[in-house]
Design an enzyme around this catalytic site. Structure first.
Site, mmCIF file in Angstrom:
data_model
loop_
_atom_site.group_PDB
_atom_site.id
_atom_site.type_symbol
_atom_site.label_atom_id
_atom_site.label_comp_id
_atom_site.label_asym_id
_atom_site.label_seq_id
_atom_site.Cartn_x
_atom_site.Cartn_y
_atom_site.Cartn_z
ATOM 1 N N ALA A 389 9.764 2.738 0.274
ATOM 2 C CA ALA A 389 8.780 2.315 1.280
ATOM 3 C C ALA A 389 8.420 0.839 1.121
ATOM 4 C CB ALA A 389 7.526 3.167 1.152
ATOM 5 N N HIS A 418 -1.135 3.071 1.309
ATOM 6 C CA HIS A 418 -0.775 1.899 0.486
ATOM 7 C C HIS A 418 -0.090 0.834 1.347
ATOM 8 C CE1 HIS A 418 0.937 -0.206 -3.101
ATOM 9 N NE2 HIS A 418 1.947 -0.429 -2.277
ATOM 10 N N GLU A 419 0.891 1.261 2.107
ATOM 11 C CA GLU A 419 1.650 0.283 2.901
ATOM 12 C C GLU A 419 0.770 -0.393 3.946
ATOM 13 O OE1 GLU A 419 4.368 -0.709 1.878
ATOM 14 O OE2 GLU A 419 4.814 0.919 0.502
ATOM 15 N N HIS A 422 -0.947 -3.440 2.770
ATOM 16 C CA HIS A 422 -0.166 -4.678 2.889
ATOM 17 C C HIS A 422 -0.247 -5.215 4.318
ATOM 18 C CE1 HIS A 422 1.582 -4.314 -1.064
ATOM 19 N NE2 HIS A 422 2.247 -3.214 -0.797
ATOM 20 N N GLU A 446 -0.924 -5.370 -3.907
ATOM 21 C CA GLU A 446 -0.611 -3.964 -4.174
ATOM 22 C C GLU A 446 -1.861 -3.094 -4.262
ATOM 23 O OE1 GLU A 446 2.251 -2.904 -3.831
ATOM 24 O OE2 GLU A 446 3.335 -4.796 -3.858
ATOM 25 N N HIS A 547 13.058 -1.301 -8.074
ATOM 26 C CA HIS A 547 12.604 -2.683 -8.246
ATOM 27 C C HIS A 547 13.516 -3.519 -9.137
ATOM 28 C CE1 HIS A 547 9.322 -0.246 -6.799
ATOM 29 N NE2 HIS A 547 8.672 -1.328 -6.418
HETATM 30 O O1 X8Z Z 1 7.012 0.153 -4.617
HETATM 31 C C1 X8Z Z 1 5.923 0.614 -4.360
HETATM 32 C C2 X8Z Z 1 5.430 0.675 -2.920
HETATM 33 C C3 X8Z Z 1 5.906 -0.487 -2.125
HETATM 34 S S1 X8Z Z 1 5.184 -1.985 -2.613
HETATM 35 C C4 X8Z Z 1 5.946 1.947 -2.277
HETATM 36 N N1 X8Z Z 1 5.151 1.141 -5.337
HETATM 37 C C5 X8Z Z 1 5.583 1.178 -6.718
HETATM 38 C C6 X8Z Z 1 6.741 2.136 -6.913
HETATM 39 O O2 X8Z Z 1 7.039 2.917 -6.009
HETATM 40 O O3 X8Z Z 1 7.353 2.117 -7.983
HETATM 41 C C7 X8Z Z 1 3.815 1.713 -5.172
HETATM 42 C C8 X8Z Z 1 3.483 2.296 -6.509
HETATM 43 C C9 X8Z Z 1 4.378 1.634 -7.490
HETATM 44 ZN ZN ZN Z 2 3.163 -2.070 -2.227
#
Ligand code: X8Z
Ligand code: ZN
Length: 682
Positions: A389, A418-419, A422, A446, A547
């Site tokens: 996401a 959460h989104e 942003h 975040e 990530h």
């Molecule tokens: O990557 C994200 C969001 C988008 S900024 C969905 N998060 C991290 C993850 O999924 O690892 C939110 C919580 C941590």
């Molecule tokens: Zn995020």
């Protein structure tokens, strides 16, 4: 830049701190995409220089976002190429600005100009070499790794496409199948997608480090650590300090979870050497969120019902029935697939709409109509996409979108809140100059939506019809606290360890021949989790977390998990709330909304400490609000764990993980890449 950092995807290439984009304006004279060859103007003052950079940035931004959007929502060799090329132009342009900015060092200029020049160097998480060939190589690798992750599949019968499972399929197994071996197969299966990325990642590290050095940093990790309005070395100490504050709470939760897993699977399978938690049994591929283990970990079954997933699934069933009713004649098999997808889309939009309603209840604006037509809500059935996401500001002028593969469950429900955090940040700071269109720091970005999630109390959930009236018993309180802790507390050490690994990779203290063993040593040290079978250097387990191939810095999420409690407390205060912190919801409170909006609209125009002070009265990140919030649960956990030896021995699993094991042979996906969309097909 952005495409805002929030969006991971783009982040890949683009900057890390998000930048907003601007509206699509006619490009220079020829009407063609500028070639990133901006030249310093001889007698330009620093203020004029920054004004020009902002204008050029605005001018090129939309094209970059569009290329990234296409490559994330339509993975193909062609879209990958286009994204890499757009990114190459952008990073070349950015390097040009950074070079030109050097002439202003030590010269008088306004504070805003000085801050803008400082932020320029930190604008990308992917510092690129000055050398054009190597810069191009970097953007190709970045796009390739992101595509590999997005298209990753586990095929249990190599060569048989029908045996292939996506990340979403495998996550479903971890979420709801409690069979030990089925979970292990899903967990192992997903991790087969990553070894093919290892070589690229090693090269990627070399290239970003070269880019960082070209800019005067020691390595890419130092670039990442420099975005916090404090000396780079201080942020590591800050995160250690915050972790020390919350670690006792995590250790109690860990201890409780282990007891429950032992009871379910037996001590020999419910834990691994060193009293650690088995990586494949935590309901989540990365053990970063344990909320899917609610059936195992719920403190008082029957005391209260917080089954949001069940409520969302009931809504989905209703949508299905409604869609079915639109067919006058008996639907055939193809119609049934269409009906199912229409119902999924209805559910996803309802969830996003519910989230929008929260923001609007604070006095924030409606999302633009284009949000609803241009976002990707569910997984397309005809192609690979990056499902992770993300939230996008396409043009710094109102074309905001989210991209996700939503399913009707609690995790997806909170993720859309959460989104939208942003998205509301983007909309609030779009009026700033482009360089300031970023979060106060990336952890702020975040934390915005997550602060709203903290306000999704049982009372709020009841008011929107997702759960029944909740009893006000101690048991119901502990259930509600546990529900939040399985997401927020379980996450903390994970939020820290990913960049502990990457900082070490970038500074060379973790060498490629120790990538995997060090990954697991850090997982053991911080999270107290371990794989049940050795994971040697034939694996590349970091690559199985979005990530890492997506090159999105992760410390932001750790900081966000602390900051959101500070924000929440401040907004509860602003709303006039007086009771215990955990029971506060500021839903519908315009005073809280105004205070929040004021913070969002500052973007990165001032040091974050000032922004934090305006909201909370303090200038320091601090976890005491986390502890205040979870005080009842922490007391309860201590009682539950009495007589247990809590904590774990991290060295036990690190040793166990050393011998190399061969990865399973399942291999990369056998599905061919889809052709690029026809240009006329829009
Ligand atoms: O990557 C994200 C969001 C988008 S900024 C969905 N998060 C991290 C993850 O999924 O690892 C939110 C919580 C941590
Ligand atoms: Zn995020």
């Amino acid at each position: 830049m952005k495409p805002r950092q929030v969006l991971p995807v783009l982040a890949v290439a683009i900057a890390l701190l998000c930048l907003p984009a601007c509206k699509r304006e006619p490009s220079p004279a020829t009407g063609q995409v500028p070639r990133a060859t901006t030249v310093a103007r001889g007698n330009e003052s620093a203020d004029q220089f920054v004004a020009r950079v902002n204008a050029e940035f605005r001018n090129t931004y939309a094209e970059l976002s569009a290329a990234q959007w296409i490559s994330s929502t339509y993975i193909s060799d062609d879209s990958e190429l286009i994204a890499a090329k757009a990114n190459e132009r952008w990073l070349t342009q950015l390097n040009g600005w950074i070079e030109q900015a050097r002439q202003y060092e030590g010269q008088p200029m306004s504070a805003a100009t000085a801050r803008s020049i400082m932020l320029l160097k930190l604008m990308t998480a992917m510092p690129a070499p000055r050398d054009p060939q190597r810069l191009a190589e970097l953007t190709r690798i970045a796009s390739k790794m992101e595509g590999m992750y997005g298209a990753g599949k586990y095929c249990s019968k190599p060569g048989d496409a029908t045996s292939c499972k996506t990340l979403g399929d495998l996550e479903d197994i971890l979420r709801s199948n409690r069979d030990y071996d089925a979970q292990l197969d899903a967990w192992n299966g997903w991790h087969t997608i990553a070894p093919p990325m290892r070589k690229d990642y090693v090269r990627f590290v070399e290239l970003v480090n070269e880019g960082a050095k070209d800019m005067g940093f020691a390595d890419a990790g130092e670039v990442w650590r420099s975005g916090y309005d404090m000396p780079a070395q201080q942020i590591a100490a800050e995160t250690d300090r915050l972790w020390t504050q919350v670690k006792p709470l995590y250790e109690q939760l860990h201890c409780y979870a282990r007891t429950k897993l032992d009871a379910k699977y037996g001590k020999d399978r419910g834990e691994v050497a060193g009293r650690m938690l088995p990586a494949h049994l935590m309901g989540n591929m990365w053990q970063q969120d344990w909320s899917n283990l609610w059936d195992v970990l719920q403190p008082y079954p029957g005391a209260s019902s917080l089954d949001i997933t069940a409520a969302l699934q009931r809504q989905y069933q209703q949508n299905y029935t409604n869609e079915l009713a639109t067919h006058a004649t008996a639907p055939g098999p193809a119609d049934l697939v269409d009906i199912e997808r229409a119902a999924q889309l209805d559910s996803a939009r309802q969830m996003a709409s519910r989230a929008q309603d929260f923001y609007m209840s604070l006095g924030m604006p409606k999302l633009p109509a284009s949000y609803w037509t241009r976002s990707q809500f569910i997984k397309p059935r005809d192609r690979d996409v990056v499902c992770h996401a993300s939230a996008w500001d396409m043009n710094m002028a109102g074309d905001v979108r989210t991209k996700a593969c939503m399913k009707p469950d609690e995790e997806n429900f909170t993720t859309i809140y959460h989104e939208l955090g942003h998205v509301y940040y983007y909309m609030a700071y779009n009026k700033l100059t482009p360089i300031f269109q970023q979060g106060a720091h990336d952890g702020f970005h975040e934390a915005i939506g997550d602060t709203i999630v903290l306000s999704m109390t049982p009372g709020y959930l009841q008011s929107v019809g997702l759960v029944d009236a909740q009893p006000s018993s101690q048991e119901a309180l502990i259930n509600a606290q546990m529900r939040m802790a399985l997401t927020k507390v379980a996450f903390l050490p994970f939020g820290l360890m990913i960049d502990r690994w990457r900082w070490g990779v970038f500074d060379g203290s973790i060498k490629p021949d120790a990538y995997n063993s060090t990954w697991w040593s850090l997982k053991a040290k911080y999270q107290g989790v371990a794989p049940v079978q050795a994971r040697g250097e034939d694996f590349f387990d970091p690559g199985a977390k979005y990530h890492v191939p997506g090159n999105t810095p992760y410390t932001r999420y750790f900081l966000a998990n602390i900051l959101q409690f500070q924000f929440y407390k401040a907004l509860c205060d602003a709303s006039g709330y007086k009771g215990p912190l955990y029971a506060c919801s500021f839903y519908g409170n315009k005073a809280a909304g105004q205070k929040y909006e004021a913070m969002l609209s500052k973007g990165a125009s001032q040091p974050w400490q000032q922004t934090l002070k305006q909201l909370t009265g303090g200038e320091t990140m601090d976890a005491s609000a986390v502890l205040e919030y979870f005080a009842p649960l922490q007391d309860w956990l201590k009682q539950q764990n009495e007589g247990q030896t809590c904590g774990w021995d991290a060295s036990a699993a690190a040793n166990a993980a050393v011998p190399a094991a061969k990865p399973p042979v399942s291999g990369p996906p056998v599905t061919p890449r889809v052709p690029a969309p026809s240009l006329s097909a829009t």
